[in-house]
Enzyme design. Sequence first.
Site, PDB file in Angstrom:
ATOM      1  N   CYS A  88       0.841  -1.188   0.000  1.00 54.49           N
ATOM      2  CA  CYS A  88       0.000   0.000   0.000  1.00 54.49           C
ATOM      3  C   CYS A  88       0.884   1.248   0.000  1.00 54.49           C
ATOM      4  CB  CYS A  88      -0.887  -0.039   1.237  1.00 54.49           C
ATOM      5  SG  CYS A  88      -1.817   1.455   1.535  1.00 54.49           S
ATOM      6  N   CYS A 169      -7.845  -0.386   7.317  1.00 51.80           N
ATOM      7  CA  CYS A 169      -6.632   0.425   7.384  1.00 51.80           C
ATOM      8  C   CYS A 169      -6.363   0.734   8.850  1.00 51.80           C
ATOM      9  CB  CYS A 169      -6.837   1.708   6.581  1.00 51.80           C
ATOM     10  SG  CYS A 169      -5.564   2.943   6.906  1.00 51.80           S
ATOM     11  N   CYS A 421       3.269  21.893   6.153  1.00 51.75           N
ATOM     12  CA  CYS A 421       3.231  20.427   6.071  1.00 51.75           C
ATOM     13  C   CYS A 421       4.323  19.902   5.142  1.00 51.75           C
ATOM     14  CB  CYS A 421       1.847  19.943   5.645  1.00 51.75           C
ATOM     15  SG  CYS A 421       1.308  20.641   4.098  1.00 51.75           S
TER      16      CYS A 421
END
Length: 473
Positions: A88, A169, A421
């Site tokens: 993933c 998840c 970020c």
Amino acid sequence: MSKKRMLPGSPVNRNDLLDVTIEDFTREGEGIGRAGGYTLFVKDALIGDTVRARITKPGKTYAYARVEEVLTPSPDRTEAACPEARRCGGCRFQEYDYAAQLRWKRRLVRDALDKIGGLAGTEVLPVIGMEHPFRYRNKAQYPVGTVKGELEAGFYAGRTHSIIPVRDCRLTPEVYADILGTTLAFMRHFHIPPYNEQTGEGVVRHLLIRSAFSTGEILVCPVINGRKMPHANEYVSRMLEIPGIRSICVNINTKRGNVILGERTESLHGEPYITDVLDGLTFRVSPRSFYQVNPAQTEILYREAVRAAGLTGKEVVYDLYCGIGTISLFLARSAKAVYGVEIVPDAIRDAKENAALNGIGNARFYAGAAEEIVTRGYFPEGEPCPAADVVVLDPPRKGCDAALIRAVRRMAPGKIVYVSCDPATLARDLKLFTEEGDGSGYRVERVQPVDMFPETQHIETVVLLRQQQYRSM
Ligand code: SAH
């Protein structure tokens, strides 16, 4: 099977095996190792590992590779929580001890400030991490499609659009697995086809789930290629059997391409938003608005931003890139006035509602590009922008426009609080703020990273800049 293919000028070939010790990570979290003057970027390899790496993409001086075998594990290697962690594209660091993740993220910020920002020697505080670095995300967007002829949903494998089926998840609440499973069962039952990116046919493209951790409210929103969700009533009644579901919407996206959400959202059940509470403030979150994904750390991040602003109740504050006005309202509680600017009109609508919802009367919000408004010196309604004591910036990953930085410097606020970020664009922008130039340069006073994204390579940072001549204040 290993097919050997010689590339001209390349000392290694695809599928070659090389043993390397990993010394660092790239910004994307790939292991960096050197083999005979040749740099390898090795997926899933960790700092401190010695691995046998299989070359996936050879180049002249460097190559991409993946772990064939861990020969000597890093002391920081742990077991991944999710069986799909490697395939993933979401989690790069599940096999890396959390304390080591935090140490690396701190170094990443320090290196960016040094190498990109020219700010060598600037102190970077230890990263504020989470006690339980799993199940922290309030939002998930699962692509829905066909895998080996079967209806599936999950996440994209890194850098591709092939779906890795994932039900549970480990970054999201357990109930999301239930919602996803029930949605797929509903689609199978009524033969509702998933969207096919190649042909543009099929119906369900993505499933968006958002929840408000403080209130337990969940919003479920399939993204569909078409005007109506087939058997919508049946979908609603199946969804309402799952505890917590408050709001069921469909988002309509009939465009080709990989933008997830379309412009229109229709409500199938309940209001088209959920309500979350952060530090005593209430926020309405609709499917399309930006809202931080890790609410526990968001409270910490916003408190850090407010603390950096150091307000006394007398200040005029700008919150540029304000989204739904979250930081603005945190600031408004201890400022004279707050002006929020944001490019998405829907988010500004939410911001105004959020101010009203919290009885906050000293925050005003304007839709527009921050760089345009601040450069021009007028709000969209024609009112001049007042002088600023503090400017808060929270841009997307690409950072601030250089014109905005020039305009903010001309406004000459005593303090600038930069919430970022992306350490690389942060460092690039700090360089522009700290340049002496016209004599009004800023000095970096505090750098506080906050881990909003455990198990991934991402890191958020709050930086306080102070105008040099205000130093004695
Ligand atoms: N401070 C908010 C939002 C941060 S995300 C929060 O913490 O929730 C960055 C925001 O900047 C997004 O809402 C995005 O829509 C907005 N944005 C992007 N480019 C912009 C621009 N040029 N001017 C103003 N806002 C912009």
